[in-house]
Design a protein around this motif. Structure first.
Motif, PDB file in Angstrom:
ATOM      1  N   CYS A  64       0.833  -1.212   0.000  1.00 28.07           N
ATOM      2  CA  CYS A  64       0.000   0.000   0.000  1.00 28.07           C
ATOM      3  C   CYS A  64       0.867   1.263   0.000  1.00 28.07           C
ATOM      4  CB  CYS A  64      -0.889   0.028   1.235  1.00 28.07           C
ATOM      5  SG  CYS A  64      -1.882  -1.435   1.405  1.00 28.07           S
ATOM      6  N   PHE A  65       0.495   2.213  -0.856  1.00 24.94           N
ATOM      7  CA  PHE A  65       1.146   3.523  -0.844  1.00 24.94           C
ATOM      8  C   PHE A  65       0.613   4.318   0.357  1.00 24.94           C
ATOM      9  CE2 PHE A  65       1.428   7.992  -1.915  1.00 24.94           C
ATOM     10  CZ  PHE A  65       2.728   8.097  -2.361  1.00 24.94           C
ATOM     11  N   PRO A  66       1.425   5.099   1.081  1.00 20.50           N
ATOM     12  CA  PRO A  66       2.837   5.379   0.843  1.00 20.50           C
ATOM     13  C   PRO A  66       3.782   4.442   1.588  1.00 20.50           C
ATOM     14  CG  PRO A  66       2.048   6.807   2.581  1.00 20.50           C
ATOM     15  CD  PRO A  66       0.878   5.927   2.186  1.00 20.50           C
ATOM     16  N   PHE A  67       3.194   3.413   2.254  1.00 20.17           N
ATOM     17  CA  PHE A  67       4.034   2.561   3.094  1.00 20.17           C
ATOM     18  C   PHE A  67       5.060   1.786   2.256  1.00 20.17           C
ATOM     19  CE2 PHE A  67      -0.316   2.617   5.026  1.00 20.17           C
ATOM     20  CZ  PHE A  67      -0.054   3.641   5.910  1.00 20.17           C
ATOM     21  N   LEU A 120       6.463   2.791  -0.463  1.00 19.04           N
ATOM     22  CA  LEU A 120       7.539   3.738  -0.806  1.00 19.04           C
ATOM     23  C   LEU A 120       8.509   3.877   0.369  1.00 19.04           C
ATOM     24  CD1 LEU A 120       8.764   6.053  -2.599  1.00 19.04           C
ATOM     25  CD2 LEU A 120       7.175   7.592  -1.436  1.00 19.04           C
ATOM     26  N   MET A 121       7.946   3.974   1.563  1.00 18.21           N
ATOM     27  CA  MET A 121       8.791   4.145   2.748  1.00 18.21           C
ATOM     28  C   MET A 121       9.685   2.933   2.998  1.00 18.21           C
ATOM     29  SD  MET A 121       6.008   5.987   5.032  1.00 18.21           S
ATOM     30  CE  MET A 121       5.538   7.639   4.552  1.00 18.21           C
ATOM     31  N   MET A 122       9.131   1.757   2.803  1.00 20.60           N
ATOM     32  CA  MET A 122       9.940   0.554   3.007  1.00 20.60           C
ATOM     33  C   MET A 122      11.076   0.495   1.990  1.00 20.60           C
ATOM     34  SD  MET A 122       8.095  -0.167   5.452  1.00 20.60           S
ATOM     35  CE  MET A 122       8.564  -1.655   6.248  1.00 20.60           C
ATOM     36  N   GLU A 123      10.785   0.966   0.775  1.00 19.63           N
ATOM     37  CA  GLU A 123      11.846   1.000  -0.248  1.00 19.63           C
ATOM     38  C   GLU A 123      12.923   2.018   0.131  1.00 19.63           C
ATOM     39  OE1 GLU A 123      12.224  -0.988  -2.759  1.00 19.63           O
ATOM     40  OE2 GLU A 123      10.298  -2.032  -2.620  1.00 19.63           O
ATOM     41  N   VAL A 124      12.496   3.166   0.673  1.00 16.90           N
ATOM     42  CA  VAL A 124      13.456   4.206   1.081  1.00 16.90           C
ATOM     43  C   VAL A 124      14.337   3.706   2.222  1.00 16.90           C
ATOM     44  CG1 VAL A 124      13.639   6.481   2.202  1.00 16.90           C
ATOM     45  CG2 VAL A 124      12.052   6.151   0.293  1.00 16.90           C
ATOM     46  N   LEU A 136      -0.487  -2.795  10.070  1.00 15.43           N
ATOM     47  CA  LEU A 136      -0.718  -2.561   8.642  1.00 15.43           C
ATOM     48  C   LEU A 136      -0.565  -3.915   7.926  1.00 15.43           C
ATOM     49  CD1 LEU A 136       1.237   0.827   8.414  1.00 15.43           C
ATOM     50  CD2 LEU A 136      -1.240   0.530   8.581  1.00 15.43           C
ATOM     51  N   ASP A 137       0.083  -3.919   6.732  1.00 11.37           N
ATOM     52  CA  ASP A 137       0.391  -5.223   6.117  1.00 11.37           C
ATOM     53  C   ASP A 137       1.897  -5.469   6.189  1.00 11.37           C
ATOM     54  OD1 ASP A 137       1.097  -3.260   4.307  1.00 11.37           O
ATOM     55  OD2 ASP A 137       0.479  -4.396   2.536  1.00 11.37           O
TER      56      ASP A 137
END
Lengths: 127, 201
Positions: free
Chosen positions: B147-150, B152-156, B191-192
């Protein structure tokens, strides 16, 4: 929201603190002559990255939990940077106003994450 | 071939590991870990023991074989191993090079492990080999998000955290399936991202 008071208060505290700090950082960086869109995008990215890099965030992780702290404070950093960064381009803000807006962004972010989490958690239907 | 890079990474992390992990994360996750580990039964393999923080959530009187790639982590875990009301036999071992016999274990448990295994699908296949045909896999893991933005954050976060230890963007449920297990339950805890996964061999 975690039904244990210790963690609920910790989540709020972590996000209010990080939101306020990112709000102040945005206030220090962004000028009122900046392009609004540029400021929003730049400060949302910077806010998210700074939230992760703050030693304070690691302190909160050690006391209140890993993902349950890191993910929300990154959301808070993103929103606080974006909102304060945008606001400054349309209206002069004082230090205190930037701090309070950032703090409010932290409260908003963790409330949204609590709602999203309540909808996502639990046993999933398998494909 | 021994995975010296991973072993050295965790050896370096061992002395200060509990500073970050022993209080907040373990306290937060304790109810779900206790629930997951309460089903420990039969011949059990626990991977990876780390500094032994999970032992507090183990039910008493079990006979557990535990492995970890890092001898320094095992050193840190020794007091907790000794204090356990049951038996824990600990081996320094890489999941990719398990020396156990085929079909030796009834159950395999993991806890925040497959964020760090360099080749997760191969590691899971290795666990399958040592599990009985009707064996059970029970995992407590953090994974990437869909799920966005999570996501994206995990990738960062991943390029930063990879240097220190875990990766944040793993697709562990998909990896379990890819390794040949049948996933029977996925329970989202936060979350997931933080979840328990149950699967059968």
């Amino acid at each position: 929201m975690d039904d244990r008071t210790y963690f609920a208060i910790g989540d709020l505290l972590a996000n209010m603190t990080v939101g306020a700090i990112i709000g102040v950082v945005s206030w220090l960086i962004v000028g009122n002559t900046w392009n609004m869109l540029l400021s929003m995008v730049l400060m949302s990215v910077l806010g998210m990255a700074l939230a992760l890099a703050l030693p304070l965030a690691l302190l909160f992780v050690s006391v209140y939990g890993a993902m349950e702290v890191l993910v929300p404070v990154m959301v808070t950093g993103m929103i606080s940077g974006m909102v304060v960064g945008m606001w400054i381009t349309v209206q002069n803000l004082s230090f205190l106003e930037a701090l309070l807006i950032g703090l409010a962004c932290g409260v908003f972010s963790i409330l949204v994450i609590w709602v999203v989490n309540s909808r996502m958690k639990g046993i999933q239907e398998l494909d | 071939m021994p995975d010296d890079v991973t072993r050295e990474k965790w050896d370096r992390a061992a002395p200060n590991f509990d500073l970050m992990s022993a209080k907040g994360p373990e306290k937060r996750w304790a109810p779900w870990k206790q629930d997951l580990f309460s089903s420990m039964d039969g011949h059990i393999l626990f991977m990876a023991l780390g500094t032994g923080l999970d032992i507090a959530a183990f039910p008493p009187n079990r006979d557990i074989t535990a492995i970890d790639i890092s001898p320094k982590m095992i050193e840190q875990a020794q007091d907790r191993v000794d204090a356990y009301d049951g038996e824990i036999k600990v081996h320094a071992m890489d999941v990719h090079e398990l020396t156990f016999d085929d079909a030796e274990f009834d159950q395999v448990f993991t806890s925040c492990t497959f964020c760090s295994v360099p080749n997760p699908i191969e590691g899971l296949k290795s666990l399958r080999r040592v599990m009985k045909p009707d064996g059970e896999l029970h995992m407590f893991e953090h994974t990437g998000s869909r799920c966005f933005p999570f996501n994206l954050m995990m990738e960062v976060m991943t390029p930063l955290t990879r240097k220190l230890g875990p990766e944040m963007n793993r697709k562990t449920v998909d990896n379990v399936t890819a390794a040949g297990f049948t996933v029977t339950e996925v329970n989202h805890i936060f979350l997931d991202i933080v979840k328990t996964i149950k699967a059968t061999n």
